[in-house]
Design an enzyme around this catalytic site. Structure first.
Site, PDB file in Angstrom:
ATOM      1  N   VAL A  50      -4.329 -24.040 -18.239  1.00 21.09           N
ATOM      2  CA  VAL A  50      -4.845 -22.778 -18.584  1.00 21.09           C
ATOM      3  C   VAL A  50      -6.439 -22.520 -18.075  1.00 21.09           C
ATOM      4  O   VAL A  50      -6.741 -21.614 -17.548  1.00 21.09           O
ATOM      5  CB  VAL A  50      -4.873 -22.305 -20.059  1.00 21.09           C
ATOM      6  CG1 VAL A  50      -5.364 -21.183 -20.372  1.00 21.09           C
ATOM      7  CG2 VAL A  50      -3.370 -22.543 -20.491  1.00 21.09           C
ATOM      8  N   CYS A  51      -7.104 -23.358 -18.286  1.00 26.29           N
ATOM      9  CA  CYS A  51      -8.512 -23.636 -17.871  1.00 26.29           C
ATOM     10  C   CYS A  51      -9.017 -23.024 -16.644  1.00 26.29           C
ATOM     11  O   CYS A  51      -9.694 -22.217 -16.496  1.00 26.29           O
ATOM     12  CB  CYS A  51      -9.183 -25.209 -18.288  1.00 26.29           C
ATOM     13  SG  CYS A  51      -8.911 -25.763 -19.703  1.00 26.29           S
ATOM     14  N   PRO A  52      -8.474 -23.511 -15.521  1.00 30.11           N
ATOM     15  CA  PRO A  52      -8.786 -23.065 -14.237  1.00 30.11           C
ATOM     16  C   PRO A  52      -8.304 -21.682 -13.907  1.00 30.11           C
ATOM     17  O   PRO A  52      -9.201 -20.818 -13.366  1.00 30.11           O
ATOM     18  CB  PRO A  52      -7.859 -23.650 -13.052  1.00 30.11           C
ATOM     19  CG  PRO A  52      -6.888 -24.554 -13.969  1.00 30.11           C
ATOM     20  CD  PRO A  52      -7.391 -24.549 -15.178  1.00 30.11           C
TER      21      PRO A  52
END
Length: 179
Positions: A50-52
Protein backbone atom coordinates in the site's frame (compact mmCIF):
# COMPACT_ATOMS: atom_id res chain seq x y z
CA UNK A 1 -1.27 11.52 19.99
CA UNK A 2 -0.53 15.14 19.17
CA UNK A 3 -3.43 16.88 17.51
CA UNK A 4 -4.73 20.14 16.06
CA UNK A 5 -3.36 23.15 17.94
CA UNK A 6 -0.28 21.34 19.26
CA UNK A 7 3.23 22.39 18.30
CA UNK A 8 4.87 19.92 15.90
CA UNK A 9 7.91 18.43 17.69
CA UNK A 10 11.50 19.40 17.04
CA UNK A 11 13.42 16.80 15.08
CA UNK A 12 16.72 16.20 13.31
CA UNK A 13 16.64 13.23 10.91
CA UNK A 14 18.59 11.80 8.03
CA UNK A 15 16.63 11.71 4.79
CA UNK A 16 16.89 10.13 1.37
CA UNK A 17 16.53 12.82 -1.29
CA UNK A 18 17.65 11.09 -4.50
CA UNK A 19 18.84 7.82 -6.01
CA UNK A 20 22.33 9.18 -6.80
CA UNK A 21 24.71 7.66 -4.20
CA UNK A 22 26.82 10.86 -4.20
CA UNK A 23 23.92 13.12 -3.21
CA UNK A 24 21.33 10.67 -1.91
CA UNK A 25 21.21 11.83 1.70
CA UNK A 26 20.53 15.05 3.57
CA UNK A 27 19.88 16.14 7.13
CA UNK A 28 16.37 17.55 7.68
CA UNK A 29 15.26 19.34 10.84
CA UNK A 30 12.15 21.08 12.06
CA UNK A 31 13.90 24.31 10.95
CA UNK A 32 14.30 23.15 7.33
CA UNK A 33 12.00 25.11 5.03
CA UNK A 34 11.17 27.56 7.83
CA UNK A 35 8.18 29.77 7.17
CA UNK A 36 6.44 27.28 4.87
CA UNK A 37 3.43 25.06 5.35
CA UNK A 38 4.58 21.45 5.85
CA UNK A 39 2.89 18.17 5.06
CA UNK A 40 4.28 15.21 7.01
CA UNK A 41 2.98 11.79 6.08
CA UNK A 42 4.10 8.56 7.69
CA UNK A 43 3.85 5.01 6.40
CA UNK A 44 4.44 1.66 8.17
CA UNK A 45 7.29 0.02 6.23
CA UNK A 46 9.30 0.28 3.05
CA UNK A 47 9.09 -2.54 0.49
CA UNK A 48 5.39 -3.11 1.15
CA UNK A 49 2.30 -2.88 -1.03
CA UNK A 50 0.00 0.00 0.00
CA UNK A 51 2.79 2.41 0.95
CA UNK A 52 4.27 3.02 -2.53
CA UNK A 53 0.82 3.84 -3.94
CA UNK A 54 0.48 6.65 -1.40
CA UNK A 55 4.06 7.86 -1.74
CA UNK A 56 3.79 8.01 -5.54
CA UNK A 57 0.44 9.85 -5.26
CA UNK A 58 1.99 12.49 -2.97
CA UNK A 59 4.88 12.74 -5.45
CA UNK A 60 2.49 13.44 -8.32
CA UNK A 61 0.90 16.27 -6.31
CA UNK A 62 4.21 17.74 -5.10
CA UNK A 63 4.04 20.64 -7.58
CA UNK A 64 0.53 21.46 -6.36
CA UNK A 65 1.79 21.57 -2.76
CA UNK A 66 4.75 23.72 -3.79
CA UNK A 67 2.36 26.13 -5.56
CA UNK A 68 0.72 26.60 -2.16
CA UNK A 69 4.05 27.36 -0.45
CA UNK A 70 4.00 23.94 1.20
CA UNK A 71 6.67 21.25 1.36
CA UNK A 72 6.06 17.53 1.65
CA UNK A 73 8.01 15.15 3.86
CA UNK A 74 7.43 11.41 3.87
CA UNK A 75 8.63 9.31 6.80
CA UNK A 76 8.84 5.85 8.28
CA UNK A 77 10.96 4.07 10.87
CA UNK A 78 13.15 2.56 8.13
CA UNK A 79 16.72 3.82 7.71
CA UNK A 80 17.84 6.21 5.01
CA UNK A 81 19.65 3.27 3.38
CA UNK A 82 16.48 1.19 3.20
CA UNK A 83 14.66 4.24 1.75
CA UNK A 84 17.42 4.58 -0.84
CA UNK A 85 17.30 0.91 -1.83
CA UNK A 86 13.52 1.10 -2.19
CA UNK A 87 13.72 4.19 -4.37
CA UNK A 88 16.39 2.61 -6.57
CA UNK A 89 14.38 -0.59 -7.04
CA UNK A 90 10.80 0.74 -7.27
CA UNK A 91 9.96 2.44 -10.55
CA UNK A 92 7.28 4.70 -9.02
CA UNK A 93 9.70 6.06 -6.39
CA UNK A 94 12.86 6.74 -8.42
CA UNK A 95 12.09 10.38 -9.22
CA UNK A 96 10.34 11.18 -5.96
CA UNK A 97 10.49 14.99 -5.47
CA UNK A 98 10.46 15.12 -1.65
CA UNK A 99 12.63 13.75 1.18
CA UNK A 100 11.98 10.40 2.81
CA UNK A 101 12.76 10.91 6.51
CA UNK A 102 14.37 8.06 8.47
CA UNK A 103 12.96 7.96 12.01
CA UNK A 104 14.96 4.85 12.91
CA UNK A 105 15.11 5.68 16.64
CA UNK A 106 11.32 6.21 16.58
CA UNK A 107 11.76 9.51 18.44
CA UNK A 108 9.55 11.66 16.21
CA UNK A 109 6.88 9.00 15.72
CA UNK A 110 6.83 8.32 19.48
CA UNK A 111 6.49 12.02 20.31
CA UNK A 112 3.68 12.31 17.76
CA UNK A 113 2.01 9.22 19.27
CA UNK A 114 1.60 7.40 15.95
CA UNK A 115 3.30 4.05 16.54
CA UNK A 116 1.07 1.01 16.11
CA UNK A 117 0.87 -0.69 19.51
CA UNK A 118 1.17 -4.19 18.05
CA UNK A 119 3.59 -3.78 15.15
CA UNK A 120 5.74 -0.91 16.49
CA UNK A 121 5.68 0.84 13.10
CA UNK A 122 4.09 4.13 12.09
CA UNK A 123 0.40 4.28 11.45
CA UNK A 124 -0.61 6.01 8.21
CA UNK A 125 -0.64 9.43 9.84
CA UNK A 126 -0.68 12.79 8.06
CA UNK A 127 -0.03 16.18 9.66
CA UNK A 128 -0.56 19.58 8.04
CA UNK A 129 1.61 22.10 9.89
CA UNK A 130 1.36 25.86 9.46
CA UNK A 131 4.37 28.18 9.00
CA UNK A 132 4.53 28.76 12.78
CA UNK A 133 4.90 25.01 13.43
CA UNK A 134 1.35 24.47 14.71
CA UNK A 135 -0.51 21.32 13.68
CA UNK A 136 -3.64 22.35 11.78
CA UNK A 137 -4.83 18.94 10.51
CA UNK A 138 -4.26 15.32 11.53
CA UNK A 139 -5.56 12.16 9.92
CA UNK A 140 -4.65 8.59 10.81
CA UNK A 141 -5.51 5.44 8.90
CA UNK A 142 -5.26 1.75 9.72
CA UNK A 143 -2.15 -0.04 8.46
CA UNK A 144 -4.13 -1.71 5.67
CA UNK A 145 -5.89 1.36 4.22
CA UNK A 146 -4.28 3.94 1.95
CA UNK A 147 -5.08 7.63 2.32
CA UNK A 148 -6.12 10.21 -0.26
CA UNK A 149 -3.39 12.83 -0.88
CA UNK A 150 -5.88 14.87 -2.95
CA UNK A 151 -7.93 15.33 0.25
CA UNK A 152 -4.82 16.58 2.07
CA UNK A 153 -4.33 19.15 -0.71
CA UNK A 154 -8.00 20.19 -0.42
CA UNK A 155 -7.61 20.53 3.35
CA UNK A 156 -4.49 22.67 2.90
CA UNK A 157 -6.42 24.91 0.50
CA UNK A 158 -9.19 25.33 3.05
CA UNK A 159 -6.77 26.07 5.90
CA UNK A 160 -4.97 28.67 3.81
CA UNK A 161 -8.20 30.63 3.20
CA UNK A 162 -8.39 31.37 6.93
CA UNK A 163 -12.18 31.38 6.36
CA UNK A 164 -15.07 29.08 7.21
CA UNK A 165 -15.18 26.34 4.56
CA UNK A 166 -18.27 24.13 4.16
CA UNK A 167 -18.31 20.38 3.65
CA UNK A 168 -16.68 19.29 0.37
CA UNK A 169 -15.41 22.84 -0.25
CA UNK A 170 -12.83 23.14 -3.05
CA UNK A 171 -10.39 25.91 -3.90
CA UNK A 172 -12.10 28.72 -5.79
CA UNK A 173 -15.52 28.12 -4.27
CA UNK A 174 -17.23 30.55 -1.91
CA UNK A 175 -16.51 30.31 1.78
CA UNK A 176 -19.15 30.74 4.47
CA UNK A 177 -19.98 34.07 6.05
CA UNK A 178 -20.81 34.05 9.75
CA UNK A 179 -24.18 35.64 10.41
Amino acid sequence: MLTVGDKFPSFDLKATVSTDPKSAFAQITDQSDAGKWKIFFFWPKDFTFVCPTEIAAFGKLNGEFNDRDAVVYGASTDSEFVHHAWRVHHEDLKALPFPMLADIKRELSTELGILDKTEGVCLRATFVVDPEGIIRHVSVYDLSVGRNPQEILRTLDALQTDELCPCNWNKGESTLQAA
